[in-house]
Design a protein around this motif. Structure first.
Motif, PDB file in Angstrom:
ATOM      1  N   ASN A 113       5.934  83.169  51.747  1.00 34.28           N
ATOM      2  CA  ASN A 113       6.390  84.251  51.001  1.00 34.28           C
ATOM      3  C   ASN A 113       5.996  84.392  49.609  1.00 34.28           C
ATOM      4  O   ASN A 113       6.675  84.155  48.808  1.00 34.28           O
ATOM      5  CB  ASN A 113       7.868  84.635  51.239  1.00 34.28           C
ATOM      6  CG  ASN A 113       8.314  84.440  52.406  1.00 34.28           C
ATOM      7  OD1 ASN A 113       8.129  85.269  53.401  1.00 34.28           O
ATOM      8  ND2 ASN A 113       8.872  83.348  52.713  1.00 34.28           N
ATOM      9  N   ILE A 123       3.302  91.792  37.217  1.00 36.10           N
ATOM     10  CA  ILE A 123       4.685  91.510  37.399  1.00 36.10           C
ATOM     11  C   ILE A 123       5.384  91.338  35.970  1.00 36.10           C
ATOM     12  O   ILE A 123       4.886  91.741  34.717  1.00 36.10           O
ATOM     13  CB  ILE A 123       5.140  90.000  37.724  1.00 36.10           C
ATOM     14  CG1 ILE A 123       4.295  88.996  36.824  1.00 36.10           C
ATOM     15  CG2 ILE A 123       4.958  90.006  39.293  1.00 36.10           C
ATOM     16  CD1 ILE A 123       4.703  87.497  37.173  1.00 36.10           C
ATOM     17  N   LYS A 162       5.251  85.271  46.063  1.00 33.87           N
ATOM     18  CA  LYS A 162       5.509  86.629  45.393  1.00 33.87           C
ATOM     19  C   LYS A 162       4.395  86.990  44.351  1.00 33.87           C
ATOM     20  O   LYS A 162       4.480  87.696  43.776  1.00 33.87           O
ATOM     21  CB  LYS A 162       6.946  86.683  44.848  1.00 33.87           C
ATOM     22  CG  LYS A 162       8.152  86.636  45.824  1.00 33.87           C
ATOM     23  CD  LYS A 162       9.424  86.636  44.972  1.00 33.87           C
ATOM     24  CE  LYS A 162       9.510  85.327  44.125  1.00 33.87           C
ATOM     25  NZ  LYS A 162      10.955  84.969  43.789  1.00 33.87           N
ATOM     26  N   LEU A 163       4.076  85.808  43.621  1.00 32.91           N
ATOM     27  CA  LEU A 163       3.244  85.596  42.459  1.00 32.91           C
ATOM     28  C   LEU A 163       1.925  85.399  42.522  1.00 32.91           C
ATOM     29  O   LEU A 163       1.662  84.421  43.530  1.00 32.91           O
ATOM     30  CB  LEU A 163       4.019  84.586  41.484  1.00 32.91           C
ATOM     31  CG  LEU A 163       5.465  84.880  41.092  1.00 32.91           C
ATOM     32  CD1 LEU A 163       6.023  83.457  40.907  1.00 32.91           C
ATOM     33  CD2 LEU A 163       5.592  85.917  40.116  1.00 32.91           C
ATOM     34  N   LYS A 164       1.063  86.289  42.106  1.00 34.81           N
ATOM     35  CA  LYS A 164      -0.483  86.180  42.434  1.00 34.81           C
ATOM     36  C   LYS A 164      -1.165  86.193  41.139  1.00 34.81           C
ATOM     37  O   LYS A 164      -0.868  87.129  40.369  1.00 34.81           O
ATOM     38  CB  LYS A 164      -0.914  87.041  43.302  1.00 34.81           C
ATOM     39  CG  LYS A 164      -0.435  86.714  44.878  1.00 34.81           C
ATOM     40  CD  LYS A 164      -0.707  87.790  45.802  1.00 34.81           C
ATOM     41  CE  LYS A 164      -0.169  87.423  47.137  1.00 34.81           C
ATOM     42  NZ  LYS A 164      -0.356  88.437  48.045  1.00 34.81           N
ATOM     43  N   GLU A 220      10.537  76.986  42.033  1.00 40.55           N
ATOM     44  CA  GLU A 220      10.587  77.995  41.086  1.00 40.55           C
ATOM     45  C   GLU A 220      11.581  78.165  40.017  1.00 40.55           C
ATOM     46  O   GLU A 220      11.338  78.190  38.833  1.00 40.55           O
ATOM     47  CB  GLU A 220      10.481  79.586  41.779  1.00 40.55           C
ATOM     48  CG  GLU A 220      10.393  80.650  40.850  1.00 40.55           C
ATOM     49  CD  GLU A 220      10.096  81.916  41.655  1.00 40.55           C
ATOM     50  OE1 GLU A 220       9.974  81.967  42.945  1.00 40.55           O
ATOM     51  OE2 GLU A 220      10.310  83.105  40.885  1.00 40.55           O
ATOM     52  N   SER A 275      11.997  75.782  47.303  1.00 40.78           N
ATOM     53  CA  SER A 275      11.171  76.285  46.169  1.00 40.78           C
ATOM     54  C   SER A 275      11.180  75.670  44.758  1.00 40.78           C
ATOM     55  O   SER A 275      12.362  75.338  44.520  1.00 40.78           O
ATOM     56  CB  SER A 275      11.121  77.977  45.768  1.00 40.78           C
ATOM     57  OG  SER A 275      10.578  78.370  44.682  1.00 40.78           O
ATOM     58  N   GLY A 290       1.509  79.135  46.245  1.00 39.40           N
ATOM     59  CA  GLY A 290       2.876  79.475  45.894  1.00 39.40           C
ATOM     60  C   GLY A 290       3.813  78.754  45.935  1.00 39.40           C
ATOM     61  O   GLY A 290       3.842  77.761  46.453  1.00 39.40           O
TER      62      GLY A 290
END
Lengths: 698, 698
Positions: free
Chosen positions: A213, B407, A215-217, A74, A72, A208
């Motif tokens: 998976n 979030i 998590k953020l949308k 992120e 990731s 993403g």
């Protein structure tokens, strides 16, 4: 007699899934390796490709192994010092978990007891001359797309199953296509490439840092700063659904230098959206076309290994094709695999048979460019350059990108070789297609070629024996010419007094006789015939009575034994020149010797590798080339079937195993291969393997 | 008082050498690392760069360490199984062998007792509004080039000395520029980038698998299939010669999606050749411009570390600039470093001071786009998106690429933050430039901003205290807004009841008062003034009498101590708003508390890192941001000089060392840094450090 063993269990290979003429590939297949969208690359791209299914939202994704564990991005945003972790929630399927079937125009994976299916189609067919193509036909034939589908048979299921097709590339986040088209669900990298399906119920988008998976949308459930994107499809319980996929490429504007040209498809497509919508609209037609190709190969008499080799070779050939538009006309290019040289002439002559089957105008186009821009005259007359440039850069007129001066061996000039290649391509094209009008326009060039061939034999006509033996002054006083087999040992690399070129010259004179006769040039035709006979006789004098072999080079006591001794007959066989290929005809003496040569050569330890059993071009080199093996096989099976020893017959399986295991498979189709290990040593991601197309003419 | 220690001996850092507005960099400098030409990348490219000299043809090349030992690609062609060997015949200079000097618009390396010199220039200056620029001026200001020179002083020598400038990229062979221009000696990668000098005696070209030892030469002494190319210059014995270099970029056509735009420079340059010839023709003028910038910084009162930081920051800022043309008008973009988000608004507000110095129209352009396309209304009124998209993809109107819904923490909405940023940028722009006509056109927007600020305080005017405390409904019922300091701890990340945003809101109300007064909106001006006073008072009530600190967040007993407590005053200081920045004026009470806060914060263990001595944004996070340190320093030195403890003064040297050693230097200018180790943890290759430009206003 043909052995049909099961494919090796070590099967793992990349395949180029490519449109016609777009110099682009979507490459996947090698186990546990990334690939994906690649434009004008010298090897596979490095995107993770996410393809698979999950039985329910609670279970892990079962993905085909087209990825390395992604990391990731992120933490680059959050500033976390935490070590990046591979995502959870998926399992990369093992080769035993799925079945892969590569066909001529499709590549299909099945898993979960065949309930899950994924296929990429590279539909190709007869492409008419692009100069005469109406727009609708041009859009169909030149669309820079490959098609595909993903499916699941959930008829026996009691929960919805999800399917995924996506890519991950941290260097380049994709954008959702829905911004610009209501007809597309999918993602694109800039305006350059993208993948789409038709928007429908059960079709969703994901994007993403970790597409498995997310998590953020954002407001539409995506996150466009992230490098991973996917289409997710839902197959309700009790249903079987197949979803269409289209993968497209688009490069606008001038893409070449030296000569300024753009992709031909840009004349009929406005951009990537247009390309993708077209692909979805015409998906059924493309699917049918691919199925037709698959059927043809499957119904052929080839054995399973041969079929695989033809299919894999065709895929890589298509990935190297590039149809350009220049000065209002088509400009045909085949790139030379990892080297990306433009229209390397000693490849053109090998692609000939495939191209005459599907797009004969491409051969003519290349020949015209060789005359117009890539011919030259040295001290002995006309010849042609090795290539037209490299990586979309067209070199100045009369010069290749490859050839260097004043050397021996690799990178020297190929003046004799390319002179023969022009003659062979030109006459084979004209005879096969019946395009005599074009051949008439080449009269001057053909005559100049014949003259140049004579003068490369000897300045004094009385001293000529038919063999080419004078090096071009482009090599300078200390250099010498090479042949296409430059990287093998000297047995094949040296041009002058070379057996391979000698037989190729013989083929050329026979074709010249045909051409001159057709053009009403009786004198020249007679001269060609006389020279062919003289050369055939000269060759017979080189035969070693003691060993029953020809030497590879008629100099300095060379004793290498080579399979390309018979390559020069491929054109005569292909055209069905009965007189010339009659074993008891005018070349009977030579054929008898060559029969002995080939029969002895196709033994373990000579031109069959003692370790692997694969065919070797030369007895004194472990560097062997699949494309040339394929030609030798065709000639041997048709002209010297007695040479097909049982050991030689095993070759197909060996050659197929080389390509379908990682030694070659890491770079899709490879041509230069170590005959002992099966590991590629050059010519990767390579188009030349389509010589195997000849096998369908047996 | 300013310490002027010598630069660290571990000095090793990349610098982006970049044109104005081309989103392109030629990155070199990190020791033993490649770099080179990079277009729209998120970090340094990976080309080897060959720069150096050799005292004679018999001696080794002495190269600056801008490379990893290159591997020849030759064996891919020759099929040799031989392990690729690193070339011989060169020595990569060690940092002790050369001296590097980074100035504001130049980067110069000297070696061999300063006889050898190499410099890259990034000349920049005041750029007039591109909409009003005549063609010749546009060509000068917008040319996508950087300049440079290479020289050797061979006056004392008795043999010719050779100089080299070249690049190696196995992925992409370059083409010789002489094919298309007689005015250029050099090489280009397609039409995208290239380097050139003026053809002259003593200037030669090289291209090969190993450019240091080219074995193979074609008819013009090159080998265009090879990935390494170079210019070689000869300096005769007894002479000193300096050769000009120009490095250019060019991307034709539409480069963005969402909004279709092309580079502004394509309006005035036909292509790469045109760009390079222009650069050589105007080389003297560009050199002069760079020298002027260098002189200005060198003559400033900044210490040596500050000068370095300003210079390094400016280079990375320029590398992130992108001037586009869209719908017949300029479209200004600054990309967000490694994230490549478009015009991230909380960076725009930081770039403000630099941009007002050199291209104030850029600020106005971004503000106009924020109003026109990237504004939205939530339940509380007007605000603006975090950014306009990512990597040349403009997101749909009203939506950023970054912000996600529902979030807390990173990737949430920044509604309050960006609302204040628009007000601060707009009024600072108008006041600084005097562009009242533009401000008048923004009347409605300014009023809507004031209204939105009020409503984010409390729906009921009687309950308002000036603090922003209501989250946007874009966050949903369970999410909450963040600030630009998203990736620090909650002390800075949470937007509501946030000290940093509180003081920033105070600055905004003061600016609104100014703006409304100028616009004749007496009522609104009075309201702004009253709100500022109310907010200042509210802030004073948050001061912790016991500790002498403000808490970072006025919630849940937060006790983090933050330096951005004073950030909101930077605009007032920059504009010279005497009334508002009078320590004994209307905000005297707040200033007294902030003085104590900052004085205590700037102590080791609070907001000075106990290990490194560097400034920390927050006492409870080791993630610190250079761009924001620079603002805090400016405000502290101007408004709270008593807080500059001797420990705090060491900061400049610490911060400079972070950037000039590999912890940050591997990615040129970095913003997010671990305060203990000096290693970057995000925001690499980043433009925001130009906040240090403020220091020149002290």
């Amino acid at each position: 007699m043909n052995p049909v063993p099961a494919p090796t269990s070590r099967e793992s290979y990349h395949t180029q899934h490519s449109p016609f003429g777009a110099f682009a590939s979507f490459t996947i297949g090698l186990v546990d390796a990334p690939g994906g969208f690649g434009q004008s690359l010298r090897g596979p791209a490095k995107q993770n490709v996410y393809v698979g299914y999950r039985p329910s939202a609670a279970s892990d994704w079962q993905l085909l192994p087209f990825l390395t564990p992604p990391k990731s991005q992120e933490s680059a945003f959050t500033g976390d010092a935490i070590v990046q972790q591979a995502p959870t929630g998926y399992r990369a399927l093992r080769p035993g978990d799925y079945q892969r079937t590569l066909d001529l125009a499709s590549d299909t994976w099945r898993a979960d007891e065949a309930r899950f299916g994924f296929s990429l189609l590279s539909p190709f067919g007869s492409v008419p001359d692009p100069e005469k193509l109406a727009k609708a036909a041009a859009r169909f034939h030149l669309a820079p797309i490959i098609c595909g589908w993903i499916e699941y048979d959930n008829r026996a299921g009691n929960a919805p199953v999800e399917l995924m097709f996506g890519v991950g590339d941290p260097e380049r986040p994709l954008r959702p296509l829905s911004d610009t088209s209501t007809k597309l669900a999918g993602f694109a990298g800039g305006a350059d490439y993208g993948y789409a399906t038709t928007p429908a119920r059960g079709v969703g988008l994901r994007q993403g840092f970790d597409v498995l998976n997310p998590k953020l949308k954002d407001y539409r459930g995506l996150h466009v700063i992230c490098g991973e994107s996917a289409l997710v499809f839902t197959v309700p319980a009790g249903q079987r659904r197949r979803f269409p996929l289209v993968l497209g490429f688009y490069v606008a504007g001038t893409v070449t230098r030296g000569l300024a040209a753009s992709y031909a498809y840009t004349r009929v497509f406005k951009g990537l959206d247009d390309v993708l919508v077209h692909g979805l609209t015409q998906h059924v037609r493309y699917t049918r076309l691919a199925a037709q190709r698959d059927r043809e190969l499957n119904r052929s008499k080839l054995n399973i290994d041969q079929k695989f080799l033809v299919a894999q070779a065709t895929h890589s050939y298509l990935g190297n094709t590039e149809l350009l538009w220049q000065g209002g006309k088509p400009l045909w290019v085949v790139n030379e695999g990892e080297y990306r040289m433009i229209n390397t002439f000693d490849l053109t002559v090998d692609h000939l048979f495939f191209e005459l089957a599907w797009q004969p105008w491409a051969v003519r186009n290349a020949l015209d460019w060789f005359v117009r821009r890539y011919s030259y005259r040295d001290q002995l007359g006309l010849s042609f350059t090795h290539d037209m440039g490299v990586m979309d850069y067209f070199t100045p007129a009369g010069h290749s990108s490859y050839e260097c001066d004043a050397i021996e061996g690799c990178f020297s000039h190929m003046t004799m070789e390319q002179l023969l290649n022009w003659v062979l391509c030109a006459v084979t094209y004209a005879e096969h297609t019946g395009d005599q009008a074009w051949l008439r326009r080449q009269k001057k060039t053909l005559l100049a070629c014949a003259d140049s061939m004579h003068r490369r034999d000897d300045a004094d006509p009385r001293k000529r024996d038919g063999l080419l033996k004078l090096d071009s002054d482009r090599c300078g006083p200390h250099g010498s010419e090479i042949t296409t087999y430059d990287s093998l040992d000297v047995s094949l690399g040296q041009a002058r007094n070379n057996l391979y070129l000698g037989v190729k010259a013989l083929g050329s004179w026979v074709l010249l006789e045909t051409a001159f006769t057709g053009l009403g040039l009786k004198e020249s035709a007679r001269d060609a015939r006389v020279t062919a006979d003289l050369l055939a006789h000269t060759l017979t004098t080189k035969f070693e009575i003691d060993t029953g072999f020809f030497p590879a080079v008629f100099e300095q006591g060379n004793r290498s034994r080579i399979l390309p001794a018979v390559e020069g007959f491929v054109y005569l066989l292909f055209l069905g020149n009965r007189e010339a290929i009659d074993r008891s005809g005018r070349f009977a003496a030579l054929f008898a010797q060559l029969s002995r040569h080939m029969t002895q050569a196709l033994q373990p330890g000579v031109c069959l590798d003692p370790t692997s059993g694969g065919w070797k071009m030369s007895s004194t080199s472990t560097n062997t080339w699949f494309s040339k093996i394929a030609i030798a096989q065709y000639v041997v099976r048709r002209l010297f079937p007695e040479a097909m020893s049982s050991a030689a017959l095993v070759g197909d399986h060996v050659h197929a195993d080389w390509q379908r295991t990682p030694g070659c498979g890491v770079y899709a189709m490879c041509d230069q291969i170590r005959s002992d290990s099966g590991i590629t040593c050059g010519s990767r991601y390579y188009p030349r393997g389509v010589t195997a197309w000849l096998w369908l003419h047996e």
